[in-house]
Design an enzyme around this catalytic site. Structure first.
Site, PDB file in Angstrom:
ATOM      1  N   LYS A  99       0.856  -1.186   0.000  1.00  0.00           N
ATOM      2  CA  LYS A  99       0.000   0.000   0.000  1.00  0.00           C
ATOM      3  C   LYS A  99       0.894   1.239   0.000  1.00  0.00           C
ATOM      4  CE  LYS A  99      -3.898   1.862   2.652  1.00  0.00           C
ATOM      5  NZ  LYS A  99      -4.718   1.687   3.893  1.00  0.00           N
ATOM      6  N   HIS A 158      -0.142   4.418   0.501  1.00  0.00           N
ATOM      7  CA  HIS A 158      -0.696   5.544   1.254  1.00  0.00           C
ATOM      8  C   HIS A 158      -1.080   5.063   2.642  1.00  0.00           C
ATOM      9  CE1 HIS A 158      -4.113   3.470  -0.575  1.00  0.00           C
ATOM     10  NE2 HIS A 158      -4.822   3.890   0.466  1.00  0.00           N
TER      11      HIS A 158
END
Length: 419
Positions: free
Chosen positions: A305, A307
Site C-alpha cells: 500500500k 498511502h
C-alpha cells in the site's frame, strides 16, 4: 446376473490398428474387458478404455507366469525399477489421469513379483493372477501378496483345476471357500487400528458436509489424481460457519504441541493473503472466546500500500515474536514457505502451522511423504490440522449415514496414496 466376459486377446499395436482391435474385441464380440500388451505405450491402450469404450476395462500384461517373461519384464531400469514395476506404476497413473479401468496380469506363481506389483500399482488397481492349480501357484501365498488391505483387487482364474475335476461344481465351491478364507486372513493381518477422532473433529466434518465445503464423489485434482472427496474452505461463507470454523481451529491448536499447560507457544497468529486473513481473524477470536487465550493477529497484502500506513504487513508487530501461521490446506506448501521466508526476513520466528484438512497423501507415487510432512521437515516446525484423511475414514466408518461405496472409495484412495 450377467457374467462379465474377459477376452484374453493379448493385443498391442499402433493407435489405428488398436482401435480396430478394440472394435472387434469389445464391439463385435461384446467382451467387457480384454488383455493387452502395454509395451507400445498409452496410445496403444487408449482405444480400448476411452470414448465409446469408456465403460470397458483392460488388463495389461505385467509379469506373466511363463519363464521367458524374465527375459524382458524383469530387466532393471535406470529408475531402480524392473520393467514390470514400471508397467504397474503406469497402470495406476493412466487409470488416475484418464479415468480408465486398467488392471494388470501377474502370474500367481511368482509371489515376490506379485507383491512388488501391488506396491507399485497401489491398492486401487485390480490384478489378474493366473497360475493357481495346474501351474503350481499357491493360492494362500498369492492372495497374501496380491490382495489389497480391503481384501479385494485380485482375480484368480482357475480352469483346469475345475474343468478336469471329477465334480467340477464341488471343485468350484471349494475354490471359492479357499479364496474367501485367504481374503479374511489378509484383512485380519493388514487391518490398521482406526484413527481416533474427537468430538470437535466430528462436528467439524458434519458442518463441513452441511455447508458443501466437503463433498464426496469423483474429483480430478491438480495432481491429476481422481479423488473421492473434495474440500473447498472458500464455501465457509456465513457467520455461523465461520464461528464454528474458528472454534474447530482453536480446539485443534489447544490440543496440540503448540500449547504447553494451557499456555500458547506463540505470540501472534499470521494469516497469509488471501484466505488466511479471514481464517486467522476467526481463529484468534475463538482462542480468546473459548479458551481465554489472547494473542496478536497480523496479515499481509499481496501488493504494498502506497498511502496511509503503507507496506504489506497489517496488524500486530511481529518483529522478535513467535508466529503461528494459519491457512486452509497445504497443497504444495508454496504459500507456507513464502510466509516463513517473509517472517524470517523481518526478524519473526515461525513456530508452527495450523490448517483445516491434512490430505495425508504422497506428493507422488515416487515420493513417499506428503506436502504437510515436507513442510514440517524442511522448516522444522509442527503442522497441526483440525482433521486428516485417516480421521475422515474413521468418521465414515462410525457414522453409518453414508453409502458403503463412499467409505470403500475413500479407503482405497488412502491405501493407494496415503502416507
Amino acid at each position: 446376473p450377467e457374467i462379465p466376459v474377459l477376452l484374453d486377446a493379448k493385443r498391442g499395436d499402433i493407435g489405428s490398428t488398436a482401435a480396430a482391435y478394440a472394435d472387434s474385441c469389445l464391439g463385435d464380440l461384446g467382451a467387457d474387458a480384454v488383455t493387452l500388451s502395454p509395451l507400445m505405450g498409452w496410445d496403444s491402450v487408449k482405444p480400448f478404455v476411452t470414448e465409446k469404450y469408456a465403460g470397458k476395462a483392460a488388463f495389461l500384461l505385467c509379469k506373466t507366469s511363463n519363464p521367458g517373461s524374465n527375459d524382458l519384464l524383469a530387466l532393471d531400469l535406470a529408475s531402480n525399477q524392473t520393467v514390470f514395476e514400471k508397467i504397474a506404476q503406469l497402470a495406476g497413473k493412466w487409470s488416475s489421469e484418464h479415468g480408465a479401468s486398467l488392471g494388470l496380469v501377474v502370474g500367481a506363481t511368482d509371489q515376490k513379483a506379485l507383491a512388488r506389483v501391488r506396491k507399485a500399482a497401489g491398492s486401487g488397481v485390480w490384478i489378474l493372477a493366473p497360475g493357481v492349480g495346474a501351474q503350481g501357484g499357491d493360492l494362500a501365498a498369492a492372495a497374501a501378496a496380491g490382495l489389497n488391505a480391503q481384501g479385494t483387487g485380485l482375480l484368480i482364474p482357475v480352469s483346469r483345476g475345475i474343468s478336469r475335476a471329477d465334480d467340477p461344481g464341488q471343485a468350484a465351491k471349494e475354490l471359492k471357500e479357499m479364496i474367501e478364507s485367504s481374503r479374511q486372513s489378509v484383512i485380519a493381518e493388514t487391518a490398521e487400528p482406526a484413527a481416533t477422532i474427537e468430538d470437535y473433529q466430528t462436528e467439524f466434518l458434519e458442518f463441513s458436509l452441511g455447508q458443501g465445503v466437503l463433498k464426496f464423489g469423483s474429483f480430478v485434482l491438480k495432481s491429476g489424481r481422481t479423488s473421492p472427496y473434495f474440500f473447498n474452505a472458500g464455501l465457509f461463507a456465513n457467520g455461523a460457519a465461520l464461528f464454528k470454523l474458528g472454534r474447530s481451529y482453536a480446539s485443534a491448536i489447544m490440543s496440540s504441541e503448540l500449547v504447553d499447560e494451557g499456555k500458547p507457544k506463540f505470540d501472534i497468529i499470521f494469516g497469509p493473503a488471501y484466505k488466511g486473513i479471514s481464517l486467522g481473524a476467526v481463529v484468534c477470536a475463538s482462542l480468546y472466546g473459548d479458551f481465554g487465550v489472547d494473542v496478536g493477529f497480523a496479515y499481509n497484502r499481496k501488493e504494498a500500500k502506497d498511502h496511509g500506513e503503507g507496506g504489506k504487513l497489517v496488524g500486530a508487530s511481529m518483529e522478535g515474536k513467535r508466529i503461528l501461521i494459519v491457512d486452509d490446506v497445504i497443497t504444495a506448501g508454496t504459500a507456507i514457505r513464502e510466509s516463513h521466508a517473509m517472517l524470517s526476513a523481518i526478524g519473526a520466528e515461525a513456530v508452527g502451522v495450523a490448517i483445516a484438512l491434512d490430505r495425508a497423501e504422497k506428493r507422488s507415487l515416487d515420493d513417499p511423504i506428503s506436502a504437510v510432512q515436507a513442510v514440517a521437515r524442511d522448516l522444522s516446525i509442527p503442522v497441526v490440522s483440525i482433521v486428516n484423511l485417516p480421521q475422515l475414514q474413521t468418521f465414515l466408518e462410525q457414522s453409518g449415514r453414508y453409502d458403503e461405496m463412499v467409505l470403500e472409495s475413500v479407503s482405497q484412495y488412502r491405501a493407494q496414496y496415503g502416507v
